[in-house]
Design a protein around this motif. Sequence first.
Motif, PDB file in Angstrom:
ATOM      1  N   GLU A 183       0.813  -1.209   0.000  1.00 32.86           N
ATOM      2  CA  GLU A 183       0.000   0.000   0.000  1.00 32.86           C
ATOM      3  C   GLU A 183       0.851   1.266   0.000  1.00 32.86           C
ATOM      4  OE1 GLU A 183      -3.974   1.352   2.294  1.00 32.86           O
ATOM      5  OE2 GLU A 183      -2.260   0.969   3.599  1.00 32.86           O
ATOM      6  N   ASP A 184       1.882   1.314   0.820  1.00 25.32           N
ATOM      7  CA  ASP A 184       2.716   2.501   0.910  1.00 25.32           C
ATOM      8  C   ASP A 184       3.387   2.800  -0.428  1.00 25.32           C
ATOM      9  OD1 ASP A 184       4.112   4.597   2.596  1.00 25.32           O
ATOM     10  OD2 ASP A 184       5.845   3.479   1.875  1.00 25.32           O
ATOM     11  N   ASP A 185       3.948   1.782  -1.062  1.00 23.19           N
ATOM     12  CA  ASP A 185       4.594   1.979  -2.364  1.00 23.19           C
ATOM     13  C   ASP A 185       3.593   2.482  -3.395  1.00 23.19           C
ATOM     14  OD1 ASP A 185       6.993   1.100  -1.328  1.00 23.19           O
ATOM     15  OD2 ASP A 185       6.720  -0.963  -1.996  1.00 23.19           O
ATOM     16  N   THR A 186       2.365   1.962  -3.341  1.00 23.54           N
ATOM     17  CA  THR A 186       1.323   2.376  -4.280  1.00 23.54           C
ATOM     18  C   THR A 186       0.977   3.849  -4.090  1.00 23.54           C
ATOM     19  OG1 THR A 186       0.388   0.142  -4.321  1.00 23.54           O
ATOM     20  CG2 THR A 186      -1.033   1.934  -5.065  1.00 23.54           C
ATOM     21  N   ILE A 187       0.788   4.256  -2.829  1.00 23.74           N
ATOM     22  CA  ILE A 187       0.415   5.650  -2.543  1.00 23.74           C
ATOM     23  C   ILE A 187       1.551   6.602  -2.919  1.00 23.74           C
ATOM     24  CG2 ILE A 187      -0.134   7.283  -0.701  1.00 23.74           C
ATOM     25  CD1 ILE A 187      -1.641   4.982   0.681  1.00 23.74           C
ATOM     26  N   VAL A 188       2.776   6.239  -2.577  1.00 30.32           N
ATOM     27  CA  VAL A 188       3.926   7.087  -2.913  1.00 30.32           C
ATOM     28  C   VAL A 188       4.056   7.234  -4.426  1.00 30.32           C
ATOM     29  CG1 VAL A 188       6.445   7.238  -2.843  1.00 30.32           C
ATOM     30  CG2 VAL A 188       5.181   6.645  -0.772  1.00 30.32           C
ATOM     31  N   HIS A 193       3.433  10.496  -9.334  1.00 34.98           N
ATOM     32  CA  HIS A 193       2.888  10.640 -10.688  1.00 34.98           C
ATOM     33  C   HIS A 193       1.985  11.873 -10.820  1.00 34.98           C
ATOM     34  CE1 HIS A 193       1.365   9.463 -14.614  1.00 34.98           C
ATOM     35  NE2 HIS A 193       0.122   9.634 -14.158  1.00 34.98           N
ATOM     36  N   HIS A 194       1.047  12.027  -9.879  1.00 30.13           N
ATOM     37  CA  HIS A 194       0.024  13.061 -10.029  1.00 30.13           C
ATOM     38  C   HIS A 194       0.425  14.424  -9.466  1.00 30.13           C
ATOM     39  CE1 HIS A 194      -3.110  10.428 -11.589  1.00 30.13           C
ATOM     40  NE2 HIS A 194      -2.751   9.532 -10.684  1.00 30.13           N
ATOM     41  N   ILE A 196       3.917  15.371  -7.786  1.00 25.19           N
ATOM     42  CA  ILE A 196       5.305  15.829  -7.968  1.00 25.19           C
ATOM     43  C   ILE A 196       5.616  16.037  -9.449  1.00 25.19           C
ATOM     44  CG2 ILE A 196       7.736  15.224  -7.626  1.00 25.19           C
ATOM     45  CD1 ILE A 196       6.850  13.724  -5.080  1.00 25.19           C
ATOM     46  N   LYS A 197       5.280  15.060 -10.284  1.00 30.74           N
ATOM     47  CA  LYS A 197       5.541  15.187 -11.722  1.00 30.74           C
ATOM     48  C   LYS A 197       4.376  15.847 -12.451  1.00 30.74           C
ATOM     49  CE  LYS A 197       8.746  11.285 -12.112  1.00 30.74           C
ATOM     50  NZ  LYS A 197       8.980   9.939 -12.730  1.00 30.74           N
ATOM     51  N   GLY A 198       3.160  15.471 -12.089  1.00 28.25           N
ATOM     52  CA  GLY A 198       1.984  15.971 -12.806  1.00 28.25           C
ATOM     53  C   GLY A 198       1.565  17.374 -12.417  1.00 28.25           C
ATOM     54  N   LYS A 199       2.096  17.917 -11.303  1.00 30.68           N
ATOM     55  CA  LYS A 199       1.765  19.265 -10.840  1.00 30.68           C
ATOM     56  C   LYS A 199       0.258  19.496 -10.764  1.00 30.68           C
ATOM     57  CE  LYS A 199       6.178  20.342 -10.955  1.00 30.68           C
ATOM     58  NZ  LYS A 199       6.963  20.511  -9.703  1.00 30.68           N
ATOM     59  N   THR A 200      -0.460  18.528 -10.202  1.00 32.26           N
ATOM     60  CA  THR A 200      -1.907  18.642 -10.130  1.00 32.26           C
ATOM     61  C   THR A 200      -2.347  19.845  -9.297  1.00 32.26           C
ATOM     62  OG1 THR A 200      -3.956  17.475  -9.572  1.00 32.26           O
ATOM     63  CG2 THR A 200      -2.101  17.161  -8.105  1.00 32.26           C
ATOM     64  N   GLN A 201      -3.501  20.384  -9.646  1.00 29.88           N
ATOM     65  CA  GLN A 201      -4.112  21.461  -8.867  1.00 29.88           C
ATOM     66  C   GLN A 201      -5.380  20.959  -8.175  1.00 29.88           C
ATOM     67  OE1 GLN A 201      -2.815  24.877  -8.493  1.00 29.88           O
ATOM     68  NE2 GLN A 201      -1.146  23.485  -8.995  1.00 29.88           N
ATOM     69  N   ASP A 202      -5.498  19.656  -8.062  1.00 27.44           N
ATOM     70  CA  ASP A 202      -6.632  19.050  -7.367  1.00 27.44           C
ATOM     71  C   ASP A 202      -6.397  19.209  -5.865  1.00 27.44           C
ATOM     72  OD1 ASP A 202      -8.254  17.114  -5.968  1.00 27.44           O
ATOM     73  OD2 ASP A 202      -8.644  16.145  -7.879  1.00 27.44           O
ATOM     74  N   VAL A 203      -7.220  20.031  -5.212  1.00 26.39           N
ATOM     75  CA  VAL A 203      -6.981  20.333  -3.795  1.00 26.39           C
ATOM     76  C   VAL A 203      -7.126  19.098  -2.912  1.00 26.39           C
ATOM     77  CG1 VAL A 203      -7.540  22.785  -3.901  1.00 26.39           C
ATOM     78  CG2 VAL A 203      -9.370  21.125  -3.583  1.00 26.39           C
ATOM     79  N   THR A 204      -8.023  18.209  -3.306  1.00 27.64           N
ATOM     80  CA  THR A 204      -8.203  16.989  -2.507  1.00 27.64           C
ATOM     81  C   THR A 204      -6.942  16.146  -2.522  1.00 27.64           C
ATOM     82  OG1 THR A 204     -10.578  16.956  -2.965  1.00 27.64           O
ATOM     83  CG2 THR A 204      -9.586  14.902  -2.201  1.00 27.64           C
TER      84      THR A 204
END
Length: 293
Positions: A183-188, A193-194, A196-204
């Motif tokens: 689980e930890d590896d999956t979440i990290v 992906h989303h 650090i690299k993807g620079k998401t602006q999804d506040v959630t």
Amino acid sequence: MKKMKKTILLSIILLQSIMIVAQDKVQIRLTAPSPAASFEQEVGSAKIKMTYSRPLVRGRKIFGELVPFDKLWRTGASDCTVITTSEDISFGSNILKAGSYSIFSIPSIKEWTIIVNTDTTLHGETGYDEKKDVMRFKVPVEKSLNFYESFTIELNDINSKGEAFIRILWENTMVKIPIKSKEDDTIVALIEHHIIKGKTQDVTLLFQAANYYYGTNRDFKQAMVWLLEAEKINPQNFYYPNLRQKIAAELKEYSTAIEAAKKALALAEKDKMKSDIVTLKKRIANWEILLKN
């Protein structure tokens, strides 16, 4: 009258006969010399189950005598010890695929060889086939703080990263097998992906990533950056500055903690969050005292 006495006498004799027969059938059930045991435990996203038998010391010398050193051992008694995992986990230094496996071992004075085998039908070591091993690794021997009369396997020291230890204990001997959920590896990986690299602006996602870093004692400063980004997008959400004040306190950045706590306090007062209001006021007061000193 004589007939009645005769009937009563016959009834008494019959009752005594029934009692004698009942007494003749009484049996004393002996307790099992190696009682069966099992447990289930969640570790991260994995569900771990173990079934085994628990032999007793009963005044005997165990390791080096009853259980010889440097020889294959069933790791318990009676039927083989079995571990079942609902998903792939890290087991020792290897990956154990989801499924059920038998656990054998080769105890030595300073270390044990732990053996994981696909055959779960065995009684003791009889029929053991090394070709069915899926892994072997060594773990050091430790002295347990307590004396264990019963052979014991337990799963403890679970942390927020989904890490834990399986402990095998008997007499004054203990060995520990480190395990970890995926689980930890999956979440990290998702954060990488989303966010650090993807620079998401999804506040959630920003809040969840910051909260996960806080809960797993990771990069607090990075978590603060994500929370500030979330606050810019949604400045009316109480939970963003509230988490930020906790992280700032962990970093001993009390000025930042006070600023974030005051922001969270204003939002809490607006929504009449009584318990949070009390907690935040106490924290702000304590931090202000620390800064004065």
